[in-house]
Design a protein around this motif. Structure first.
Motif, PDB file in Angstrom:
ATOM      1  N   TYR A  70      17.048   8.338  -7.709  1.00  0.00           N
ATOM      2  CA  TYR A  70      15.901   7.917  -8.511  1.00  0.00           C
ATOM      3  C   TYR A  70      15.049   9.123  -8.874  1.00  0.00           C
ATOM      4  O   TYR A  70      14.892  10.060  -8.087  1.00  0.00           O
ATOM      5  CB  TYR A  70      15.056   6.906  -7.741  1.00  0.00           C
ATOM      6  N   GLY A  71      14.468   9.063 -10.078  1.00  0.00           N
ATOM      7  CA  GLY A  71      13.592  10.148 -10.511  1.00  0.00           C
ATOM      8  C   GLY A  71      12.168   9.996 -10.019  1.00  0.00           C
ATOM      9  O   GLY A  71      11.353  10.915 -10.142  1.00  0.00           O
ATOM     10  N   GLU A  72      11.878   8.830  -9.457  1.00  0.00           N
ATOM     11  CA  GLU A  72      10.535   8.572  -8.934  1.00  0.00           C
ATOM     12  C   GLU A  72      10.664   7.555  -7.804  1.00  0.00           C
ATOM     13  O   GLU A  72      11.418   6.592  -7.910  1.00  0.00           O
ATOM     14  CB  GLU A  72       9.629   8.030 -10.041  1.00  0.00           C
ATOM     15  N   ALA A  73       9.947   7.794  -6.721  1.00  0.00           N
ATOM     16  CA  ALA A  73      10.056   6.875  -5.590  1.00  0.00           C
ATOM     17  C   ALA A  73       8.862   7.046  -4.656  1.00  0.00           C
ATOM     18  O   ALA A  73       8.235   8.115  -4.614  1.00  0.00           O
ATOM     19  CB  ALA A  73      11.347   7.110  -4.818  1.00  0.00           C
ATOM     20  N   GLU A  74       8.571   5.976  -3.926  1.00  0.00           N
ATOM     21  CA  GLU A  74       7.581   6.022  -2.848  1.00  0.00           C
ATOM     22  C   GLU A  74       8.281   5.658  -1.546  1.00  0.00           C
ATOM     23  O   GLU A  74       9.015   4.670  -1.483  1.00  0.00           O
ATOM     24  CB  GLU A  74       6.419   5.065  -3.127  1.00  0.00           C
ATOM     25  N   VAL A  75       8.034   6.458  -0.523  1.00  0.00           N
ATOM     26  CA  VAL A  75       8.682   6.262   0.774  1.00  0.00           C
ATOM     27  C   VAL A  75       7.608   6.102   1.839  1.00  0.00           C
ATOM     28  O   VAL A  75       6.719   6.953   1.958  1.00  0.00           O
ATOM     29  CB  VAL A  75       9.595   7.456   1.131  1.00  0.00           C
ATOM     30  N   PHE A  76       7.714   5.026   2.613  1.00  0.00           N
ATOM     31  CA  PHE A  76       6.819   4.844   3.754  1.00  0.00           C
ATOM     32  C   PHE A  76       7.595   5.196   5.012  1.00  0.00           C
ATOM     33  O   PHE A  76       8.605   4.563   5.331  1.00  0.00           O
ATOM     34  CB  PHE A  76       6.290   3.408   3.828  1.00  0.00           C
ATOM     35  N   CYS A  77       7.141   6.198   5.727  1.00  0.00           N
ATOM     36  CA  CYS A  77       7.888   6.777   6.841  1.00  0.00           C
ATOM     37  C   CYS A  77       7.601   6.106   8.184  1.00  0.00           C
ATOM     38  O   CYS A  77       8.117   6.576   9.216  1.00  0.00           O
ATOM     39  CB  CYS A  77       7.590   8.274   6.940  1.00  0.00           C
ATOM     40  N   ARG A  78       6.782   5.067   8.186  1.00  0.00           N
ATOM     41  CA  ARG A  78       6.433   4.358   9.421  1.00  0.00           C
ATOM     42  C   ARG A  78       5.845   5.353  10.437  1.00  0.00           C
ATOM     43  O   ARG A  78       5.026   6.184  10.084  1.00  0.00           O
ATOM     44  CB  ARG A  78       7.650   3.619   9.989  1.00  0.00           C
ATOM     45  N   ASP A  79       6.304   5.262  11.703  1.00  0.00           N
ATOM     46  CA  ASP A  79       5.844   6.180  12.749  1.00  0.00           C
ATOM     47  C   ASP A  79       6.802   7.344  12.949  1.00  0.00           C
ATOM     48  O   ASP A  79       6.615   8.148  13.870  1.00  0.00           O
ATOM     49  CB  ASP A  79       5.734   5.440  14.101  1.00  0.00           C
ATOM     50  N   GLY A  80       7.852   7.436  12.145  1.00  0.00           N
ATOM     51  CA  GLY A  80       8.942   8.367  12.426  1.00  0.00           C
ATOM     52  C   GLY A  80       8.663   9.800  12.002  1.00  0.00           C
ATOM     53  O   GLY A  80       8.575  10.102  10.812  1.00  0.00           O
ATOM     54  N   VAL A  97       9.704  12.901  -8.893  1.00  0.00           N
ATOM     55  CA  VAL A  97       8.399  12.846  -8.232  1.00  0.00           C
ATOM     56  C   VAL A  97       8.501  11.837  -7.081  1.00  0.00           C
ATOM     57  O   VAL A  97       8.793  10.666  -7.303  1.00  0.00           O
ATOM     58  CB  VAL A  97       7.289  12.420  -9.211  1.00  0.00           C
ATOM     59  N   PHE A  98       8.243  12.323  -5.877  1.00  0.00           N
ATOM     60  CA  PHE A  98       8.463  11.519  -4.686  1.00  0.00           C
ATOM     61  C   PHE A  98       7.231  11.569  -3.789  1.00  0.00           C
ATOM     62  O   PHE A  98       6.793  12.650  -3.390  1.00  0.00           O
ATOM     63  CB  PHE A  98       9.689  12.014  -3.922  1.00  0.00           C
ATOM     64  N   ARG A  99       6.705  10.390  -3.490  1.00  0.00           N
ATOM     65  CA  ARG A  99       5.501  10.296  -2.653  1.00  0.00           C
ATOM     66  C   ARG A  99       5.882   9.768  -1.271  1.00  0.00           C
ATOM     67  O   ARG A  99       6.601   8.775  -1.163  1.00  0.00           O
ATOM     68  CB  ARG A  99       4.464   9.379  -3.300  1.00  0.00           C
ATOM     69  N   PHE A 100       5.372  10.429  -0.252  1.00  0.00           N
ATOM     70  CA  PHE A 100       5.653  10.045   1.128  1.00  0.00           C
ATOM     71  C   PHE A 100       4.347   9.736   1.852  1.00  0.00           C
ATOM     72  O   PHE A 100       3.411  10.535   1.822  1.00  0.00           O
ATOM     73  CB  PHE A 100       6.383  11.177   1.863  1.00  0.00           C
ATOM     74  N   ASP A 101       4.305   8.572   2.494  1.00  0.00           N
ATOM     75  CA  ASP A 101       3.163   8.210   3.326  1.00  0.00           C
ATOM     76  C   ASP A 101       3.703   7.718   4.660  1.00  0.00           C
ATOM     77  O   ASP A 101       4.916   7.551   4.847  1.00  0.00           O
ATOM     78  CB  ASP A 101       2.312   7.148   2.642  1.00  0.00           C
ATOM     79  N   ALA A 102       2.813   7.498   5.608  1.00  0.00           N
ATOM     80  CA  ALA A 102       3.238   7.126   6.948  1.00  0.00           C
ATOM     81  C   ALA A 102       2.135   6.317   7.617  1.00  0.00           C
ATOM     82  O   ALA A 102       1.045   6.125   7.060  1.00  0.00           O
ATOM     83  CB  ALA A 102       3.564   8.380   7.758  1.00  0.00           C
ATOM     84  N   SER A 103       2.408   5.858   8.815  1.00  0.00           N
ATOM     85  CA  SER A 103       1.433   5.096   9.594  1.00  0.00           C
ATOM     86  C   SER A 103       0.225   5.962   9.938  1.00  0.00           C
ATOM     87  O   SER A 103       0.264   7.193   9.820  1.00  0.00           O
ATOM     88  CB  SER A 103       2.079   4.608  10.894  1.00  0.00           C
ATOM     89  N   ALA A 104      -0.838   5.315  10.389  1.00  0.00           N
ATOM     90  CA  ALA A 104      -2.022   6.069  10.803  1.00  0.00           C
ATOM     91  C   ALA A 104      -1.682   7.041  11.920  1.00  0.00           C
ATOM     92  O   ALA A 104      -2.184   8.173  11.962  1.00  0.00           O
ATOM     93  CB  ALA A 104      -3.116   5.096  11.249  1.00  0.00           C
TER      94      ALA A 104
END
Length: 418
Positions: A70-80, A97-104
């Motif tokens: 994919y040319g664009e994606a959002e990834v949630f990394c959890r606690d890993g 363009v790739f956005r990565f977020d994670a747990s608090a």
């Protein structure tokens, strides 16, 4: 003798998933760890457009050396942490363009040394909130490669992420490391890269990673050595015998050396190339031990230390303060709740033996705190956890497996226990 089957290694499974995604061809991963962390990594690959098929005994991944589909994606990394640190590097070698977020919890853990290194390689990368932490956006256009300097004193995962992505760069990488913690984990990385067709050359503190990519493999995941520390410690603590099959002197993981710590404390240890057996001898000796390279087992040793015949001092483990929680303070706080004298410094903890009293353990959402102090309950009835479920990160069936040990060894459950 009791046989205890430990689930697959989290560290090996995460590296194998990266390598499989990056390799040309179809890779089969046999006996992978199935847990919240590894499922999160697999879901991250799917979000980026990689093909991942998960069966009960094996996972199949079709690699894309050119990067995410994919040319664009959002990834949630959890606690890993492996997901949150490895996948941005993998995505950077692609285009999009790739956005990565994670747990608090994961947002609090550092990313800065890795993102600085990627920027030094020309990667367009921005942190949306606090610099050096998630969330992070990668505007990927491939990685040319070149020479970089890296401080891996907070986590060896920063070096591993760069080593893994090196063969996907146009010119390869030359990485000079100024500080390194948990060095055995880097050895895991180098050995696994070799099994996927890439040989990294090391000269002193500099790693030379050639370009050219990976080839697919059929790879069996060995049991998790950090997780093995719990049944091994349980045997040493209770005077019983346990054998871990599939994990021995040939293991990739450095945490298998926790068995050596138990031997120094007086347990009987028998290690073959493919298994390790620990027998408790009825006595645990105090000791001073440097655990910089096996720091994930610090909570395990902390939990059995009150039963030793002398003080237990664990040194050179500052990096445990930036894991899922501040593990030094978590261990110290819980030991004090249990009535055990403890002193703690910047990178050390010293525990003075004392009979623990029943109390509720504050897990801080950390699977290793929960599993470690659960072992203590084999000798101190009435110890409970404020968050039993956090073990799902690496060992969803831990409590059932521990109950199986208790039954096999004839250790009665306290009245009213769940």
């Amino acid at each position: 003798m009791t046989i205890f089957h430990v689930p697959g290694s989290k560290s090996v499974t995460a590296r194998a998933l990266f390598l499989a995604a990056a390799a040309r061809g179809t890779t089969v991963l046999r006996r992978p760890l199935v847990s919240d962390d590894t499922e999160g990594f697999a879901e991250g690959l799917l979000a980026l457009g990689y093909r991942v098929e998960r069966g009960p005994e094996a996972w199949t991944i079709i690699g894309r050396p050119e990067g995410p589909a994919y040319g664009e994606a959002e990834v949630f990394c959890r606690d890993g942490a492996t997901t949150a640190r490895f996948l941005p590097a993998l995505a950077a070698a692609g285009h999009g363009v790739f956005r990565f977020d994670a747990s608090a919890q994961m947002r609090r853990r550092p990313l800065g040394p890795l993102t600085r290194a990627l920027r030094d390689l020309g990667v367009d990368l921005t942190h949306e909130g606090e610099e050096g932490h998630h969330p992070v956006t990668v505007r990927a256009n491939g990685i040319k490669g070149g020479r970089i300097t890296l401080d891996a004193g907070l986590s060896s995962q920063f070096l591993t992420a760069l080593l893994l992505v090196g063969p996907l760069t146009a010119e390869g990488l030359e990485i000079t490391v100024t500080d390194l913690v948990s060095a055995p984990y880097v050895e895991i990385t180098l050995a696994m890269m070799r099994s996927f067709g890439v040989e990294v050359r090391r000269e002193g503190e500099t790693f030379h990673v050639p370009p050219g990519g990976y080839r697919a493999a059929d790879h069996t995941i060995e049991p998790d050595a950090s997780t093995a520390s719990y049944p091994l410690a349980a045997a040493a603590l209770t005077g019983n015998t346990v054998t871990i099959p599939g994990l021995g002197s040939k293991a990739l993981q450095g945490d298998v050396r926790f068995a050596d710590v138990l031997a120094r404390m007086g347990a009987s240890v028998d290690m073959s190339p493919d298994s390790v057996t620990v027998t408790g001898t009825g006595r645990l000796h105090g000791l001073t031990v440097n655990m910089r390279d096996i720091s994930d087992t610090v909570p395990t040793l902390s939990a059995i230390a009150p039963f030793a015949d002398g003080p237990v001092r664990i040194e050179d483990v500052y990096n445990t303060r930036i894991k899922e929680c501040d593990r030094l303070e978590a261990c110290a706080g819980n030991l004090r709740r249990l009535g055990v004298p403890v002193a703690v410094g910047r990178d050390w903890i010293e525990i003075t033996p004392a009979p623990p009293r029943a109390a509720e353990i504050a897990c801080h959402g950390d699977h290793r705190i929960a599993m470690s102090f659960s072992i203590m309950e084999l000798r101190t009835p009435g110890i409970t956890l404020d968050d039993q479920g956090c073990v799902k990160k690496t060992f969803p069936g831990f409590h059932e497996a521990l109950a199986g040990l208790r039954q096999a060894w004839g250790i009665a459950r306290p009245e009213g226990a769940a």
